[in-house]
Design a protein around this motif. Structure first.
Motif, PDB file in Angstrom:
ATOM      1  N   PRO A  89       0.808  -1.226   0.000  1.00 39.89           N
ATOM      2  CA  PRO A  89       0.000   0.000   0.000  1.00 39.89           C
ATOM      3  C   PRO A  89       0.839   1.274   0.000  1.00 39.89           C
ATOM      4  CG  PRO A  89      -0.085  -1.069   2.147  1.00 39.89           C
ATOM      5  CD  PRO A  89       0.648  -2.000   1.231  1.00 39.89           C
ATOM      6  N   LYS A 131      -1.225   5.252  -6.319  1.00 41.05           N
ATOM      7  CA  LYS A 131      -1.138   4.279  -5.223  1.00 41.05           C
ATOM      8  C   LYS A 131      -2.226   3.223  -5.410  1.00 41.05           C
ATOM      9  CE  LYS A 131       2.046   5.776  -2.201  1.00 41.05           C
ATOM     10  NZ  LYS A 131       1.765   6.677  -1.075  1.00 41.05           N
ATOM     11  N   SER A 133      -4.367   2.035  -3.488  1.00 36.40           N
ATOM     12  CA  SER A 133      -5.674   2.330  -2.880  1.00 36.40           C
ATOM     13  C   SER A 133      -6.559   3.167  -3.793  1.00 36.40           C
ATOM     14  CB  SER A 133      -5.467   3.045  -1.554  1.00 36.40           C
ATOM     15  OG  SER A 133      -4.620   4.150  -1.730  1.00 36.40           O
ATOM     16  N   ASN A 134      -5.949   3.838  -4.782  1.00 34.99           N
ATOM     17  CA  ASN A 134      -6.752   4.673  -5.670  1.00 34.99           C
ATOM     18  C   ASN A 134      -7.148   3.957  -6.952  1.00 34.99           C
ATOM     19  OD1 ASN A 134      -6.277   6.621  -3.779  1.00 34.99           O
ATOM     20  ND2 ASN A 134      -4.568   7.520  -4.892  1.00 34.99           N
TER      21      ASN A 134
ATOM     22  N   ASP B 319      -2.943   5.760   2.565  1.00 36.46           N
ATOM     23  CA  ASP B 319      -2.141   4.587   2.917  1.00 36.46           C
ATOM     24  C   ASP B 319      -2.951   3.632   3.767  1.00 36.46           C
ATOM     25  OD1 ASP B 319       1.243   5.849   3.110  1.00 36.46           O
ATOM     26  OD2 ASP B 319       0.138   4.825   1.543  1.00 36.46           O
ATOM     27  N   GLY B 322      -5.723   1.866   1.586  1.00 41.53           N
ATOM     28  CA  GLY B 322      -5.267   0.880   0.618  1.00 41.53           C
ATOM     29  C   GLY B 322      -5.038  -0.488   1.211  1.00 41.53           C
TER      30      GLY B 322
END
Ligand code: ATP
Ligand code: MG
Lengths: 393, 324
Positions: A89, A131, A133-134, B319, B322
């Motif tokens: 991550p 990243k 997460s996106n 962060d 994710g």
């Protein structure tokens, strides 16, 4: 690139549970092999043993002819794609994909080039600086694939890589995984519990149950010649119909009427030492609306009449559901399959049957219909041990 | 046909730009009407807590601020008067204050650094052990469960020549608690011994945030155990590490009880809290003591601010998000 051999590999967990028992699989160089089976049958355990993430209790694992039982994962030169994708991550897409190369101390220019190439193949070029997460699920999945392909490993291991995607994307990604594997020609072991993925993706399929291998073969072969009830019931969607039958004087007495034994079936049964009570297996597509079948062909099969419970039109054809009188076929294998499908507690006694009939059929829901099936396509199973009595492998 | 569609979309786009600004304040007003009510209710629900906080934390802070601006010595109560920032000049130009400050910073930095390393090791052990996990956790937590003063007394006896086994074996009979540097070392050691378990506990919560798959993936990607630790585990659990560091730094900066028992601040081993206590309670100098309290408060606020700023730079980009 290399072949992978599992030589009577067994895994017993510290708590005493035997997750994998005496598994023998020979995977050829460049082959795409699928491990399939219901939940808890030991697919992930087998894969993790190949990866080196789980120790092998007994037996030998050879990659490229060398025994690797004792080697750490990083020394096996194998890449793995996880169901959760396991993307780092804190790193961008680019850093994620470059990670194995950086660890291998590859120089910057090569890393850059390899990551670019992989991103190109996987259509990730415009996401390199984002990243994880996106990203969307499909994009994350591709990054995970990218991280596997950049370092050109001897083999890919994939543990249900598509099961976190929605149905449509899964079909799309399935095709691209298949294409990618062909393009790279890397030996691939792919775990899934989805029989459709198993049928469409692999060169060969390994069907597992309770830690043991049931049958290994090409998808079509497994479909046509299942070694036992379990494989027969697991492969194919909708699943094969199972109807209890009794072998008497060369005919099968069943809820569908008396089914004559054709020469082919008779020949296969000869050496099989069949019991009197058997389970008759019929694929949905071997049925047809009797009105649409020629007289001449009709004579080669059996016609029965029953109420259509439900009729589903798929456009190209129709699925007709019946519930027959009489006992349901019972065996340990079928019970396990039902449990896996979550159908164990569906109410309603009797035998349920699915027939795939032509879209032009005039059958009506709730009305009786004449349904014909091909007696030559019948498969017979021993209810005691699930063995296919008409196996012709 | 396509023309019409285009015109249509253009139309909507135009009207989008047009009436919406006129509309949106209304919508906003309607929205904020509900929001306002919600906010009012929120404030109402918080009010009791805020009142209590104001009474027990806010008032003392304000009162010490007020005291710190006065010459106020209980030994000379009739000389009390408002002197502005004079007390601050006195304290900040005093070598005792700066010595205490450096002692505090030294103890804080050393003990927190060592605790981080030891705590991480302990956390990893506790995280990995499969058998007797409960026993391992309980036994590592014992030091944290002992009252600090009691533990400090046992440390004092252990380091006292004649009675203490540590003084006899490690120090060879020297009275280590009577020399500045050795005494500070002993105090630091006592701090570490006592609060490492707390650090380990906080870090273990962070370790639980690192998915197993991530470590497996790193192993497959060719990372050694150490690389998995530094390149995957630590970055992923960074928020937890920072929280643990913040807690411990703030805590260590206010060190008092260990010092009070072990050296009582002799030989220039006073911490800022110790010095404040000596001035305020022993010296009865409310003005100077309060000034020191306020300075400690400011130092703690700076530490917190720096850490929170650090979080601020670590958090965006999701962060945390994710990881799911
Ligand atoms: N760490 C473990 N300790 C003990 N038993 C385990 C462990 N991991 C798995 N098992 C057991 O081993 C068996 C096989 O598990 P495995 O994860 O390989 O199943 P699977 O085929 O991958 O199932 P799924 O489709 O649900 O992922 C299961 O019965 C499981 O309970
Ligand atoms: Mg699994």
């Amino acid at each position: 690139m290399a072949e992978i051999v599992l030589d009577s590999v067994t895994k017993q967990y510290p708590d005493g549970a035997v997750a994998v028992r005496d598994v023998d699989i020979e995977i050829a160089d460049g082959e795409f092999i699928i491990l399939v089976g219901p939940s808890g049958c030991g697919k992930s355990t087998t894969l993790n043993m190949i990866a080196g993430l789980e120790d092998i209790t007994s037996g030998e694992l050879r990659i490229g002819g060398e025994r690797v039982n004792e080697r750490a994962p990083k020394d096996r030169d194998i890449a793995m794609v996880f169901q959760s994708y396991a993307l780092y991550p804190h790193m961008t897409v680019k850093e994620n994909m470059a990670f194995p190369l950086r660890l291998a101390k590859v120089d910057d220019a090569t890393v850059e080039k390899k990551v670019r190439d992989a991103a190109e193949i996987l259509d990730l070029t415009q996401h390199l600086d984002r990243k994880p997460s996106n990203l969307s699920g499909g994009q994350r999945q591709r990054v995970a694939m990218g991280r596997a392909i950049v370092r050109n490993p001897k083999a890919f291991l994939m543990d249900e890589p598509l099961s976190n995607l929605d149905a449509k994307l899964r079909v799309q990604m399935r095709t691209s995984v298949s294409r990618l594997q062909k393009q790279l020609g890397t030996t691939t072991v792919y775990v899934t519990h989805d029989q459709t993925e198993a049928m469409t993706l692999g060169d060969r399929v390994v069907v597992m149950r309770g830690g043991a291998v049931q049958q290994i073969g090409a998808p079509q072969f497994l479909y046509d010649n299942p070694a036992n009830l379990f494989v027969a019931g697991f492969i194919g969607s909708p699943a094969m119909n199972f109807v209890p039958a009794a072998l008497e004087h060369g005919v099968l007495r069943s809820a569908l009427g008396d089914v004559p034994l054709t020469d082919r079936v008779r020949g296969l049964l000869e050496g099989a030492d069949a019991p009197r009570e058997v389970i008759m297996g019929l694929r949905p597509e071997h049925f047809e609306d009797a009105r649409l079948v020629d007289e001449a062909v009709r004579a080669k099969g059996v016609t029965f009449t029953d109420h259509v419970d439900v009729l589903e039109s798929m456009g190209s054809d129709k699925f007709a559901y019946f519930s027959l009188q009489g006992e349901q076929a019972t065996s340990a294998e079928l019970a396990e399959l039902a449990a896996d499908a979550g159908a164990a507690d569906v109410p309603g006694g009797g035998v349920s049957l699915v027939a795939r009939i032509a879209a032009t059929s005039t059958a009506v829901e709730g009305e009786p219909a004449d349904i014909w099936f091909d007696a030559d396509k019948v498969q017979l199973f021993d209810p005691a041990n699930g063995r296919n009595l008409t196996y012709s492998g | 046909m396509s023309h019409a569609v285009n015109a249509d979309t253009a139309g909507t786009a135009g009207s989008d730009a047009g009436p919406t600004p006129g509309l949106s304040p209304k919508a906003k007003a309607a929205l904020s009407e509900g929001k306002k009510a919600e906010r009012r209710l929120g404030l109402l629900l918080c009010a009791p807590a805020i009142l209590i906080m104001a009474a027990v934390a806010g008032w003392p802070i304000v009162y010490s601020l007020w005291l710190s601006l006065q010459r106020y010595d209980l030994k000379f109560p009739d000389r009390t008067e408002f002197v502005g920032l004079e007390n601050y000049v006195t304290v900040l130009s005093n070598p005792y204050w700066w010595n205490a400050m450096w002692v505090t910073v030294l103890i804080t930095v050393v003990s927190v650094a060592v605790e981080l390393v030891l705590g991480m090791a302990l956390a990893l052990i506790m995280h990995r052990t499969l058998v007797g996990r409960g026993i391992v956790r309980t036994s590592t937590l014992i030091p944290y469960g002992i009252v600090t003063v009691v533990a400090a007394f046992s440390w004092r006896y252990a380091w006292t020549p004649g009675t203490g086994y540590l003084a006899e074996t490690v120090a060879g009979g020297d009275p280590v608690l009577t020399e500045k540097i050795p005494a500070i070392m002993v105090v630091t050691l006592a701090e570490i011994w006592k609060t490492t378990p707390f650090m380990a506990l906080l870090l273990m919560a962070g370790l639980a945030l690192v998915p197993d798959d991530l470590l497996k993936a790193a192993a497959m990607d060719g990372a050694s155990a150490w690389q998995r630790f530094t390149k995957v585990m630590v970055p992923v659990m960074k928020p937890a590490i920072l929280v643990a560091l913040l807690f411990r730094t703030l805590d260590a900066f206010r060190i008092f009880d260990n010092l009070f028992v072990l050296t009582a601040g002799s030989q220039g081993t006073s911490s800022v809290s110790m010095l404040t206590y000596n001035n305020l309670i022993k010296g009865l100098n409310l003005g100077i003591g309060s000034t020191m309290s306020v300075l400690i408060f400011i130092a703690v606020a700076i530490i917190a601010f720096v850490f929170v700023k650090l979080f601020g730079t670590a958090a965006p980009g999701g962060d945390g998000g994710g990881r799911r």
